[in-house]
Design an enzyme around this catalytic site. Structure first.
Site, PDB file in Angstrom:
ATOM      1  N   GLU A  29       0.850  -1.196   0.000  1.00 15.72           N
ATOM      2  CA  GLU A  29       0.000   0.000   0.000  1.00 15.72           C
ATOM      3  C   GLU A  29       0.886   1.247   0.000  1.00 15.72           C
ATOM      4  OE1 GLU A  29      -2.295  -0.965   3.493  1.00 15.72           O
ATOM      5  OE2 GLU A  29      -3.118  -2.719   2.486  1.00 15.72           O
ATOM      6  N   GLU A  60      -4.800  -6.402   2.840  1.00 13.32           N
ATOM      7  CA  GLU A  60      -3.598  -7.120   3.274  1.00 13.32           C
ATOM      8  C   GLU A  60      -3.686  -8.619   2.995  1.00 13.32           C
ATOM      9  OE1 GLU A  60      -5.386  -5.082   5.213  1.00 13.32           O
ATOM     10  OE2 GLU A  60      -4.134  -3.297   5.024  1.00 13.32           O
ATOM     11  N   GLN A  82       2.341  -1.955   5.744  1.00 11.11           N
ATOM     12  CA  GLN A  82       2.657  -0.565   6.090  1.00 11.11           C
ATOM     13  C   GLN A  82       3.190  -0.427   7.522  1.00 11.11           C
ATOM     14  OE1 GLN A  82      -0.509   2.534   5.370  1.00 11.11           O
ATOM     15  NE2 GLN A  82       0.836   2.717   3.604  1.00 11.11           N
ATOM     16  N   PHE A  83       2.587  -1.175   8.434  1.00  5.90           N
ATOM     17  CA  PHE A  83       3.071  -1.283   9.815  1.00  5.90           C
ATOM     18  C   PHE A  83       2.827  -2.730  10.233  1.00  5.90           C
ATOM     19  CE2 PHE A  83       2.284   3.223   9.458  1.00  5.90           C
ATOM     20  CZ  PHE A  83       3.293   3.799  10.221  1.00  5.90           C
ATOM     21  N   HIS A 129       0.742   1.142  15.857  1.00  2.61           N
ATOM     22  CA  HIS A 129       1.918   1.548  15.073  1.00  2.61           C
ATOM     23  C   HIS A 129       3.215   1.345  15.854  1.00  2.61           C
ATOM     24  CE1 HIS A 129      -1.332   3.562  12.945  1.00  2.61           C
ATOM     25  NE2 HIS A 129      -0.520   3.908  11.975  1.00  2.61           N
TER      26      HIS A 129
END
Lengths: 326, 362
Positions: A29, A60, A82-83, A129
């Site tokens: 992404e 995902e 992304q994380f 995060h």
């Protein structure tokens, strides 16, 4: 040789491997036009085009499952989550398929994919995060799991991960993406997966760590040398699976005293496995109970209190002095 | 045995009531009390001012990353105003305006964004859920809540908010199918704000509308002008009636625009044309409502000015309160709270050991 930070060192690995092998596909992404939220894939879209650098929809499960399909065909996907906190929708595909397809097909198929993602606290981010849940991946037979600690080893490990015939999960310590620079050779460099390194030599105490926590561990080691006259050997694991138990065992047998540092939760964390190995193989050499300095068994707090959650130099020193005095 | 066509009659209705000049379609405009409408306007404006202030505070390093709702105020407040306070509100992470309508204090939002979970405190009698960050992950919860309300024979229904990007996630599709099969009284409110971080709507999905994804699961679905507070209100009111009548879910795609950054950690200049933003500024949901209210003599420039001043003062006070609370929230041991109803002995031991460590360091 160039002085690079870890973010640029990983980018160098991706660029060189894309240059070497047109089977390497980068996907995730916002990895294309935006260059990734941490800018790790910046410039790759311009250089290699959208067939090789895929800006994906927000999905995902499909990202990981699709990567498995690419890998089954023989390509080498490097898929970004992304994380790490957003990887769980893809986790099912990692556990149920990426890890098992070699076994399930009796060796007919392999999954040479890399799943890379930033992990860890310390960047003032939102919930989800800042976690450090490497054990979720390290626990799964069929997956390899590595965590670099400096720009140079990040680059070398990434190249090895891309070339590895099996699925490799790379956790990138985002807190130190841009914290410091290191000489990284221009020519290709690899590091065997499953091999740790000695980050600091010493004969009085062994400290074992990896990823972002290595810096604090080294700092504590320096402070122990200065204030206590104690020389600490610091082992940087680099790889949680396979786990290189020889190097830390050798150090522990020499010093007899061990402290393990990680930011993952304490219970069932990596330290538990390391302690088990030491007790199984080096019990009679130990002079004192092993101690561990870890994140707590809490939800990682929001950023105002994240430093209280993370092991700090004081907590590491406390544990080290405790082990030395036991 | 022949090869034959299965005919499916599908079309997506598009609803717009208030145009960009503040003119309305009198036949379509929902009945909203004058006071409620002024309250809607006030909340939208408060959300806008709070977003702007938070952006400033974030740039000064006083608060952390957050996702501005700027541009989406009509989609959020219009939807919540059409529902009862007893209905369940299941937000994603960009629902500041909806949260304000539900009575969440600006000081709490500020505290949360300053990195303190205390800001997410939810009053006992509230039916609001905390924000959910992993994209689309909250959507199934709304279906479960709605089904449970039906099971308990309550009139309550649920609404969940998500974006265009979320419609690519499995959680979205699984939740919609569940809701349809179980006839759950839930409203799926998609704020199609045209961007999922750097991914434009056109590249997120080849579907001509996002609403048609609902039709795939036999859920009545429509598009509305998401910058038109009347259209959003009317659509949600209709969906709520359907849900309360036992006729199951509705999907509403609000066509709106993310006028600001994805989050404050994002730089849209890397991927988005500033001209596009300017075009949407002309469709600003707050300006449109103000034009309407001014034409109806319910508002004037002078009154707006006074209201803006009042809202700025409200935010000043909220920030002062937040700042004071932050000074008091110095105990890191609270991170051990609320992990379990009863903390296990091992966790209590960790807490005590850390407390001891802090005392020695102190």
């Amino acid at each position: 040789m160039a002085e690079l930070n870890m973010a640029d060192a990983i980018k160098l690995a991706l660029t060189q491997e894309m240059e070497n092998d047109d089977g390497v596909i980068v996907l995730g992404e916002d990895v294309g036009v935006d260059g990734g939220v941490f800018r790790i894939t910046e410039g790759l879209l311009d250089r290699y085009g959208e067939r090789r650098v895929i800006d994906s929809p927000v999905a995902e499960t499909a990202l990981v499952g699709f990567s498995i399909g690419l890998a089954l065909y023989g390509l080498k996907p490097v898929c970004e989550m992304q994380f790490s906190g957003f990887s769980y929708q893809g986790f099912h595909q990692m556990e149920s398929h990426a890890a098992r397809l070699r076994w399930r097909s009796r060796g007919r198929y392999s999954i040479p994919m890399v799943l890379r993602m930033p992990y860890g606290a310390g960047v003032h981010a939102l919930e989800h995060h800042s976690e450090s849940k490497e054990v979720l991946y390290a626990h799964i037979p069929g997956l390899k799991m590595v965590i670099p600690s400096t720009p140079r080893n990040a680059r070398a490990l990434m190249v090895s991960a891309i070339r590895d015939p099996d699925p490799v999960v790379v956790f990138e310590p985002k807190a130190i993406y841009r914290a410091f620079r290191e000489e990284v050779p221009d020519d290709e460099e690899t590091l065997p997966l499953g091999q740790s390194r000695t980050a600091r030599e010493g004969g009085d105490l062994t400290m074992i760590s990896y990823g972002a926590m290595l810096q604090r561990t080294l700092q504590a080691a320096d402070q122990l040398a200065e204030e206590d006259g104690v020389e600490t050997e610091v082992i940087d694991l680099l790889s949680l699976s396979p786990l290189d138990h020889e190097r830390f065992a050798e150090s522990a047998r020499n010093t007899g005293r061990v402290v393990i540092v990680h930011e993952a939760h304490r219970s069932y964390g990596p330290a538990g496995e390391i302690m088990a190995r030491l007790i199984e193989e080096s019990f009679y050499y130990l002079e004192a109970p092993i101690r561990r300095v870890t994140g707590f068994d809490t939800i990682v707090p929001m950023f105002a209190r994240e430093q209280a959650y993370l092991p700090d130099v004081e907590r590491i020193l406390d544990a080290a002095r405790g082990v030395l005095n036991d | 045995m022949p090869r034959k066509k299965v005919r499916l009659e599908h079309s997506v209705e598009y609803l717009s009531i208030l145009d960009k000049n503040g003119k309305v379609d009198e036949k379509l405009i929902p009945k909203i009390d004058k006071d409620v409408l002024l309250q809607i306007h006030r909340t939208m404006l408060l959300s806008r001012h709070l977003d702007d202030r938070m952006l400033l505070l974030q740039r000064q390093g006083r608060i952390g990353t957050f996702a501005p709702a700027k541009g989406q105020e009509a989609s959020q407040v219009g939807a919540m105003a059409a529902l009862e306070m007893g209905d369940w509100f299941v937000p994603a992470f960009r629902e500041t305006a909806a949260m304000l309508w539900r009575g969440i204090e600006p000081a709490n939002l500020l505290l949360y964004n300053a990195g303190y979970n205390e800001g997410a405190e939810i009053p006992e009698d509230s039916h609001d859920l905390p924000i959910a960050i992993p994209v689309a992950s909250q959507i199934p919860h709304a279906v479960g809540l709605a089904y449970a309300a039906g099971y308990r024979e309550s009139d309550e229904i649920a609404i969940t908010f998500f974006g265009d990007g979320a419609t690519s996630e499995g959680d979205f599709h699984e939740a919609l199918n569940f809701a349809s099969v179980l006839k759950a009284p839930v409203i799926f409110l998609c704020q199609n704000n045209q961007w999922a971080i750097s991914m434009p709507r056109g590249r997120q999905s080849e579907s001509r509308t996002l609403a048609q994804k609902g039709l795939g699961y036999a859920i009545p679905s429509l598009q509305v002008d998401g910058n038109d507070v009347f259209a959003v209100y009317a659509a949600v009111q209709e969906a709520a009636e359907r849900a309360r009548a036992g006729d199951g879910p509705t999907m509403i795609e609000c066509i709106t625009y993310r006028m600001s950054v994805h989050t404050t950690a994002d730089d849209p200049s890397k991927y988005r044309d500033e001209d596009e933003v300017k075009k949407w500024q002309e469709l600003d949901p707050i300006l449109r409502l103000q034009k309407y209210l001014k034409a109806k003599k319910q508002l004037s420039d002078k009154k707006i000015e006074a209201l803006e001043k009042e809202l700025e003062q409200q935010i000043d006070t909220a920030w002062e309160d937040t700042h004071k609370r932050i000074q008091e929230l110095t105990d890191p041991l609270v991170m051990f709270d609320d992990v379990y109803a009863e903390p296990p002995a091992s966790l209590q031991a960790q807490r005590q050991a850390y407390e001891q460590h802090l005392k020695c360091e102190g």
